[in-house]
Structures are given as structure tokens and as C-alpha cells.
Design a protein around this motif. Sequence first.
Motif, short mmCIF file in Angstrom:
data_model
loop_
_atom_site.label_atom_id
_atom_site.label_comp_id
_atom_site.label_asym_id
_atom_site.label_seq_id
_atom_site.Cartn_x
_atom_site.Cartn_y
_atom_site.Cartn_z
N ALA A 41 0.83 -1.21 0.00
CA ALA A 41 0.00 0.00 0.00
C ALA A 41 0.87 1.25 0.00
CB ALA A 41 -0.93 -0.01 1.21
N MET A 42 1.92 1.27 0.80
CA MET A 42 2.84 2.42 0.83
C MET A 42 3.49 2.61 -0.54
SD MET A 42 4.63 1.79 4.56
CE MET A 42 5.60 3.31 4.56
N LEU A 43 3.91 1.52 -1.15
CA LEU A 43 4.57 1.58 -2.45
C LEU A 43 3.62 2.15 -3.51
CD1 LEU A 43 6.82 -1.24 -3.91
CD2 LEU A 43 5.27 0.04 -5.36
N PHE B 259 -5.03 -6.74 -6.16
CA PHE B 259 -4.00 -6.60 -7.18
C PHE B 259 -2.68 -7.26 -6.77
CE2 PHE B 259 -0.82 -4.25 -9.71
CZ PHE B 259 -1.38 -4.37 -10.98
N CYS B 260 -2.34 -7.18 -5.49
CA CYS B 260 -1.03 -7.67 -5.04
C CYS B 260 -1.07 -9.14 -4.61
CB CYS B 260 -0.51 -6.80 -3.90
SG CYS B 260 -0.24 -5.08 -4.39
N ASN B 261 -2.23 -9.69 -4.39
CA ASN B 261 -2.36 -11.14 -4.10
C ASN B 261 -1.36 -11.60 -3.06
OD1 ASN B 261 -4.41 -12.34 -6.11
ND2 ASN B 261 -3.16 -10.97 -7.35
N ILE B 262 -1.53 -11.15 -1.84
CA ILE B 262 -0.55 -11.39 -0.79
C ILE B 262 -0.29 -12.88 -0.57
CG2 ILE B 262 0.11 -10.79 1.57
CD1 ILE B 262 -0.39 -8.38 -0.29
N VAL B 263 -1.33 -13.70 -0.58
CA VAL B 263 -1.17 -15.15 -0.44
C VAL B 263 -1.77 -15.80 -1.68
CG1 VAL B 263 -1.49 -17.14 1.09
CG2 VAL B 263 -1.51 -14.84 2.05
N PRO B 264 -1.02 -15.86 -2.78
CA PRO B 264 -1.60 -16.22 -4.08
C PRO B 264 -2.15 -17.63 -4.18
CG PRO B 264 0.80 -16.19 -4.20
CD PRO B 264 0.43 -15.61 -2.87
N LEU B 265 -1.57 -18.57 -3.42
CA LEU B 265 -2.02 -19.97 -3.50
C LEU B 265 -2.65 -20.46 -2.20
CD1 LEU B 265 0.97 -21.55 -5.48
CD2 LEU B 265 -1.19 -20.66 -6.38
N GLY B 266 -2.96 -19.53 -1.30
CA GLY B 266 -3.50 -19.95 -0.02
C GLY B 266 -2.58 -20.93 0.68
N ILE B 267 -3.12 -21.76 1.53
CA ILE B 267 -2.38 -22.87 2.15
C ILE B 267 -2.96 -24.15 1.57
CG2 ILE B 267 -1.73 -24.01 4.30
CD1 ILE B 267 -2.11 -21.38 5.74
N PHE B 268 -2.09 -25.06 1.15
CA PHE B 268 -2.54 -26.28 0.48
C PHE B 268 -3.57 -27.03 1.32
CE2 PHE B 268 1.75 -26.75 -1.95
CZ PHE B 268 1.46 -25.57 -2.63
N ARG B 269 -4.57 -27.55 0.64
CA ARG B 269 -5.63 -28.32 1.30
C ARG B 269 -5.60 -29.76 0.82
NH1 ARG B 269 -10.78 -24.53 2.57
NH2 ARG B 269 -9.74 -22.51 2.60
N ALA B 270 -6.49 -30.57 1.39
CA ALA B 270 -6.64 -31.96 0.96
C ALA B 270 -8.09 -32.37 1.15
CB ALA B 270 -5.71 -32.88 1.75
N VAL C 130 12.43 4.71 -8.74
CA VAL C 130 11.13 4.03 -8.74
C VAL C 130 11.41 2.55 -8.48
CG1 VAL C 130 9.08 3.40 -10.05
CG2 VAL C 130 10.10 5.65 -10.38
N PRO C 131 10.94 1.99 -7.37
CA PRO C 131 11.25 0.59 -7.05
C PRO C 131 10.58 -0.39 -7.99
CG PRO C 131 9.67 1.48 -5.49
CD PRO C 131 10.11 2.63 -6.35
N SER C 132 11.10 -1.58 -8.01
CA SER C 132 10.53 -2.65 -8.83
C SER C 132 9.18 -3.09 -8.26
CB SER C 132 11.48 -3.86 -8.85
OG SER C 132 10.86 -4.97 -9.46
N LEU C 133 8.26 -3.41 -9.16
CA LEU C 133 6.96 -3.92 -8.74
C LEU C 133 6.92 -5.45 -8.80
CD1 LEU C 133 4.54 -1.41 -10.51
CD2 LEU C 133 5.44 -1.33 -8.18
N THR C 134 8.04 -6.05 -9.18
CA THR C 134 8.13 -7.51 -9.22
C THR C 134 8.14 -8.05 -7.79
OG1 THR C 134 9.39 -7.43 -11.27
CG2 THR C 134 9.48 -9.49 -10.00
N PRO C 135 7.23 -8.94 -7.44
CA PRO C 135 7.19 -9.43 -6.06
C PRO C 135 8.29 -10.44 -5.76
CG PRO C 135 5.54 -10.55 -7.36
CD PRO C 135 6.16 -9.53 -8.26
N LYS C 136 8.63 -10.54 -4.49
CA LYS C 136 9.53 -11.58 -4.01
C LYS C 136 8.68 -12.80 -3.72
CE LYS C 136 13.20 -12.32 -0.59
NZ LYS C 136 13.90 -11.73 0.58
N LEU C 137 9.01 -13.93 -4.34
CA LEU C 137 8.15 -15.10 -4.29
C LEU C 137 8.31 -15.88 -3.00
CD1 LEU C 137 8.64 -16.34 -7.94
CD2 LEU C 137 6.66 -15.14 -7.02
N GLN D 56 5.69 -10.58 -1.36
CA GLN D 56 6.08 -9.33 -0.72
C GLN D 56 6.89 -8.48 -1.68
OE1 GLN D 56 9.44 -9.56 2.15
NE2 GLN D 56 9.16 -11.78 2.04
N PRO D 57 6.85 -7.15 -1.51
CA PRO D 57 7.65 -6.30 -2.39
C PRO D 57 9.13 -6.48 -2.12
CG PRO D 57 6.61 -4.99 -0.66
CD PRO D 57 6.07 -6.37 -0.53
#
Length: 508
Positions: free
Chosen positions: A327-329, A376-387, A483-490, A495-496
Motif C-alpha cells: 500500500a505504501m509503495l 492486485f497484489c495477491n498477498i497469499v496467491p495460492l492460499g495454504i494447500f488443502r486436501a 522508482v522501485p521494482s513492482l516484481t514481487p519476491k516469491l 512481498q515487495p
Amino acid sequence: MVLIQLSSLVSEVSHGQAFLGLCSLLISLIVLLLIRQLVKQRRPRGFPPGPSPIPVIGNIMSLATEPHVFMKKQSEIHGQIFSLDLGGYSAVVLNGYDAIRECLYHQGDVFSDRPSLPLFMKMTKMGGLLNAKFGNGWIEHRQLASNSFRYFGSFQKPLDQKILEECMFFVDAIDEHKGKPFNPKHLVTNAVSNITNLIMFGERFTYDNCDFQHMIEIFSENVELAVSGWAFLYNAFPWIEYLPFGKHQKLFRNAAKVYNFLEQIIKRFSEGRVCNFPRHYIDDYLNKLDKSAGDLGTPYSRENLIYSVGELIIAGTETTTNTLRWAMLYMALYPNIQEKVHKELDSVLGSGQSPSLADKKRMPYVEAVLHEVLRFCNIVPLGIFRATTQDTLVSGYNIPKGTMVITNLYSVHFDEKYWCDPGTFSPHRFLDSNGNFVRREAFLPFSLGKRHCLGEHLARMEMFLFFTTMLQRFHLQFPPGTVPSLTPKLGMTLQPLPYSICAVRRQQ
């Protein structure tokens, strides 16, 4: 002399035969392991289709970079529900809002388990809270945590007041930089984690507490390592635990350090505990443990206490921290959006009035901005794996009991069926024609169903109060010429990458 030479020759032949026998045995073992692995990679009858796996390692290499993006692209080929082979583990991937809602909401009980992966077994023995198997043990731990969030969060004074107090520590710490560039990660992480600390331990930690800061950094590193290629390889081939190299070894060393630290801190904060008068989550858990003494079926244990505390701290810190950092970015990146936030804050709060949760309904644009950051930023893109807890049928596909399920929440937030131009950052998508905030159906940053994020309510409170308190006092901008990179750290979270920002005092 002839006898000696003959004896030597026999000896050489014996050693040669032994060596050949050993080589044959080794080759046979490798062939059997390969056959076993290839048999495991066969899709069950009626199973969803998917990309062709590489023998032995399956589709693991495809998940090395941006797995959420890869999965969304595969859904365009194979459909919203498809399968992946993770080195002999068959996983079903759910893409798009319709598929995820069908499974997590309409078949909530069926999709509420956790996969029995070697990594989870190694790290928490399938105990604790987040990785616990679906059943009474998980239900009791979740209920205990939920009660603690309600009771200890409001113990002595309302939780929003405690958050506002931390907000003031936070903005005062930012003020010390006097508008000069700084990396906000350290301050945001410490401020957000202190809200969970109040619930867990009944105390906050100062921003210069090196021990706690080090623990949080290790936690954050493990969130990244837990979905690295080495983690997937460990799940497929647990015997690599004995290799002296690999990121999985770093993951295990980090976990051991964290558990040792948590054991010490739990011991410290449980001193002076009085039965039936808990001061915080640790006291309440230990009271439950005492009451269940002698019950062989109890889910409460010292080990599960350590796992639960660690999981709640990282879950309560990592997601909210990264949301605020994004959000700050984006406020600095889009000064026109930041200006509208400032105008709404000034209009609603006037001069000198601190934000409160009661103001939330009067700040539709702020709400829209925070929701768009989460989408837009999808903080937890894959959730936590389920079964799956039982055999089930979804969209004509047979999914056996115990199948690993990956929910691609990124695909929900970029689902063209529900979002117009999803690749554009636009808070206005959460506003109607009159400027009122509008909830959107395909918005699942906290997932869905029985395993949805336990701390959603707390996270929403923190995001709103930290964001509004910060933007009320400061104008955010990048250092000149940067201008910082918008590529996330996986990692498990997106995270930015580290960036510097200037927080300049506003003239209100």
C-alpha cells in the motif's frame, strides 16, 4: 609360486564378482524406485487432466518461478480444474472464482483437510493449528485461538484502541527519519507483529528488541523457503534430508532456532500463571493442557503450543505487513490516488482527530484502495494447500480422498469474468457511480470455507487503522530519481522487494 599366483587370481575374481553383484543390486534398486515413481505418477481414472509431467520429478520445475501465473495459464489450456504431478504427489489445482467457490463453499467439509506432506510432517508433525489435520484437534485449537482473539484482544480496553496506540508508536518512529529515505519493512513488521504479541503474550515488544526481530526475520525467510523448489523436491524425495546441501536444510535449521526461541519465550510469559485467570493465549492454552492431563486423546501438548504460537505470530504478521508495504509503495507510485486518500481523511477527520473504526463507513475511497491492494497484489496467491477428506466429484472429475488441493487465489482476483481489465490497479472498481463502497463477489484474499483465515477481522482492523493513521500524518514519495521494482519476491506470500521511501510531514 604358481599356487600364490592362482590364489591371487581367485581373490581378484571373487572381488570382481562381488563388485558386479553390488552394481547389479544397486541398478535393480534404482530401476525399482523409478518404476515405483512412474506408477505413482499415473493419474487415477476420472482425474482432472493437466500438463504432461517429466518422469520422476513431474511438474515441479514449472513451479520454480511465479507458480500462480503458471497455474492460471494452464487453466486456459486444461480448464479451471486441472492436475499437476509434484514428484509422485497428484495435486488438483482450482482456478477462477466459480471452481473455488464450488469446492470451498458448497463442499466445505470435503476440502478442509491438509495434505500429509513430508515437509509438514517434518516441521509440525501435522499438529499445531494451520497445518493440523481436519478433525477435533484442529477444531479445538481453532476455537481456542478464536476466543483468544476476541477476549485477550479486548482485555482491559477495546482492541481498536490498542491498535491505535501501536499506530502512534509506528508513526512516531517514522517521524524520526525526518522525511529522509528509509526502508519501511522493519518498522511495519514490528508494529504489526505487536498486535498479535498482545494477544499471545499480553505485551508488545519495542522496535529495537533484537531477539524478537531476528525471530521474525527467520519466520519471513521460512515463508519464502517453504515453497521453494527444494521444498517440493523434499516432499517428492524425503531422503534428500540427508544431503548436506539444499535450501530445505536452511528451512529446518531456521525452524529449530525459532522453536527454541518460542520455548524460552513461552516459559517466560507463563510465569505467575494462575489457573482459571488467564492473561493471554499462552495462559489459556496451558490451562487447557492442565485440565486434559491424563487424557490420552487430548490434542493439547507443549509441542502443539509451540507450533500454534509460531503459526499465529507469522500468520498475524506476514500478510498484514506485506499488505501495508504494498500500500505504501502504490501510494507513492500513484500520487493522484494518494491525494484522494488525503482529501477523504481531511474531510472526515478534520484537524487533529485520530482515525477510528467508527470512521470506516465514512471513508469509502480508503476502503476501495485497501481492497484493490489486496486484490492486485495477491498477498497469499495460492492460499495454504488443502486436501480432500473423502472421495468427491467436481465438474465431472473424480477426486479421491487425501488428494492435495491448491487454490489459486490469484486467478480469482484476475478472473476476467468478474473483473474488468484486472491487470490495472484501479480502486474505482470497488466504488459505485455515487462513490459508495461496493463489495465484490470474486474477492477472496482471506480464502473461503472452514479453513479461511482465522484473523481476517483483526487484519482488516489493522490495515485500516495503520493505513489511515500513517496517511493522515505523512505524504509518501520515492527518493528523487528512483522508482522501485513492482516484481514481487516469491514465497508463500508475495512481498515487495526492498525499497526506500520518504515520509514527509503533511501541512494540514
